[in-house]
Motif scaffolding. Structure first.
Motif, PDB file in Angstrom:
ATOM      1  N   UNK A 124       0.839  -1.177   0.000  1.00 48.55           N
ATOM      2  CA  UNK A 124       0.000   0.000   0.000  1.00 48.55           C
ATOM      3  C   UNK A 124       0.887   1.245   0.000  1.00 48.55           C
ATOM      4  N   UNK A 125       0.631   2.195  -0.905  1.00 50.27           N
ATOM      5  CA  UNK A 125       1.413   3.426  -0.994  1.00 50.27           C
ATOM      6  C   UNK A 125       1.070   4.401   0.107  1.00 50.27           C
ATOM      7  N   UNK A 126       2.042   5.206   0.452  1.00 51.52           N
ATOM      8  CA  UNK A 126       1.832   6.242   1.465  1.00 51.52           C
ATOM      9  C   UNK A 126       2.150   7.588   0.842  1.00 51.52           C
ATOM     10  N   UNK A 127       1.252   8.534   1.032  1.00 55.24           N
ATOM     11  CA  UNK A 127       1.477   9.883   0.519  1.00 55.24           C
ATOM     12  C   UNK A 127       2.533  10.563   1.378  1.00 55.24           C
ATOM     13  N   UNK A 128       3.556  11.107   0.741  1.00 53.68           N
ATOM     14  CA  UNK A 128       4.604  11.819   1.468  1.00 53.68           C
ATOM     15  C   UNK A 128       4.747  13.266   1.016  1.00 53.68           C
ATOM     16  N   UNK A 129       4.060  13.660  -0.030  1.00 53.33           N
ATOM     17  CA  UNK A 129       4.177  15.030  -0.544  1.00 53.33           C
ATOM     18  C   UNK A 129       2.841  15.475  -1.110  1.00 53.33           C
ATOM     19  N   UNK A 130       2.644  16.781  -1.144  1.00 50.36           N
ATOM     20  CA  UNK A 130       1.443  17.310  -1.776  1.00 50.36           C
ATOM     21  C   UNK A 130       0.593  18.151  -0.858  1.00 50.36           C
ATOM     22  N   UNK A 131      -0.661  17.819  -0.764  1.00 49.38           N
ATOM     23  CA  UNK A 131      -1.672  18.640  -0.095  1.00 49.38           C
ATOM     24  C   UNK A 131      -1.266  18.954   1.350  1.00 49.38           C
ATOM     25  N   UNK A 132      -1.284  20.255   1.671  1.00 50.30           N
ATOM     26  CA  UNK A 132      -0.963  20.724   3.017  1.00 50.30           C
ATOM     27  C   UNK A 132      -1.888  21.892   3.364  1.00 50.30           C
ATOM     28  N   UNK A 133      -2.053  22.140   4.648  1.00 50.55           N
ATOM     29  CA  UNK A 133      -2.919  23.206   5.128  1.00 50.55           C
ATOM     30  C   UNK A 133      -2.187  24.013   6.188  1.00 50.55           C
ATOM     31  N   UNK A 134      -2.475  25.325   6.247  1.00 47.18           N
ATOM     32  CA  UNK A 134      -1.886  26.177   7.275  1.00 47.18           C
ATOM     33  C   UNK A 134      -2.965  27.046   7.901  1.00 47.18           C
ATOM     34  N   UNK A 135      -2.949  27.072   9.225  1.00 44.42           N
ATOM     35  CA  UNK A 135      -3.850  27.940   9.982  1.00 44.42           C
ATOM     36  C   UNK A 135      -3.008  28.884  10.827  1.00 44.42           C
ATOM     37  N   UNK A 136      -3.482  30.114  10.906  1.00 45.10           N
ATOM     38  CA  UNK A 136      -2.918  31.101  11.819  1.00 45.10           C
ATOM     39  C   UNK A 136      -4.069  31.448  12.748  1.00 45.10           C
ATOM     40  N   UNK A 137      -3.949  31.014  14.003  1.00 40.24           N
ATOM     41  CA  UNK A 137      -5.103  31.082  14.903  1.00 40.24           C
ATOM     42  C   UNK A 137      -6.168  30.164  14.347  1.00 40.24           C
ATOM     43  N   UNK A 138      -7.360  30.664  14.119  1.00 34.53           N
ATOM     44  CA  UNK A 138      -8.448  29.834  13.590  1.00 34.53           C
ATOM     45  C   UNK A 138      -8.648  30.017  12.083  1.00 34.53           C
ATOM     46  N   UNK A 139      -7.834  30.870  11.453  1.00 38.02           N
ATOM     47  CA  UNK A 139      -8.008  31.175  10.038  1.00 38.02           C
ATOM     48  C   UNK A 139      -7.089  30.335   9.156  1.00 38.02           C
ATOM     49  N   UNK A 140      -7.679  29.668   8.170  1.00 36.44           N
ATOM     50  CA  UNK A 140      -6.895  28.890   7.210  1.00 36.44           C
ATOM     51  C   UNK A 140      -6.493  29.787   6.042  1.00 36.44           C
ATOM     52  N   UNK A 141      -5.244  29.647   5.588  1.00 33.32           N
ATOM     53  CA  UNK A 141      -4.730  30.439   4.476  1.00 33.32           C
ATOM     54  C   UNK A 141      -4.460  29.567   3.256  1.00 33.32           C
ATOM     55  N   UNK A 142      -4.621  30.142   2.047  1.00 33.37           N
ATOM     56  CA  UNK A 142      -4.380  29.401   0.813  1.00 33.37           C
ATOM     57  C   UNK A 142      -2.886  29.404   0.463  1.00 33.37           C
ATOM     58  N   UNK A 143      -2.160  28.394   0.909  1.00 30.59           N
ATOM     59  CA  UNK A 143      -0.710  28.366   0.713  1.00 30.59           C
ATOM     60  C   UNK A 143      -0.341  27.802  -0.657  1.00 30.59           C
TER      61      UNK A 143
END
Length: 122
Positions: A1-20
């Motif tokens: 079974x493959x494991x994802x090691x790169x790609x989709x990531x998310x960033x929040x500053x406080x409670x706000x998510x930013x489009x990185x």
């Protein structure tokens, strides 16, 4: 079974998510530098480092560059593609708020008093 090691990531500053668009981080607590004398290497010195997360954010209509620059005491959380979570505590905006309209992005760098890398359950 493959494991994802790169790609989709998310960033929040406080409670706000930013489009990185781009992202890098370093949460190690120190840096080491070799110490050499005239007769060879004597060892190394270790000094504290400031943990950070930096990269590029897309300048979508809901992204305020002034609001980014105003951050002085927030928790910055990054969720990586492999399940690890990066946390920068008591973070401040630590770069010029230089926008690049031709690319629709603004550079960012958050530094903080402490940082952790939380690994996913194996």
């Amino acid at each position: 079974m493959g494991k994802r090691i790169a790609g989709v990531s998310y960033m929040r500053v406080g409670s706000r998510q930013y489009p990185i668009k781009e992202l890098e981080y370093d949460v190690t607590s120190s840096t080491r530098e070799g110490v050499a004398g005239l007769d060879g290497v004597h060892g190394y010195k270790e000094t504290p480092k400031v943990p950070y997360v930096s990269g590029q954010i897309s300048t979508t209509p809901d992204v305020s560059i002034e609001n980014l620059h105003a951050v002085t005491d927030e928790t910055v959380t990054v969720e990586g593609p492999d399940g690890r979570v990066i946390v920068i505590r008591n973070a401040w905006y630590a770069s010029d708020a230089t926008a690049q309209p031709a690319d629709g992005q603004v550079a960012f760098r958050f530094e903080g008093l402490s940082g952790d890398e939380l690994m996913p359950n194996a």
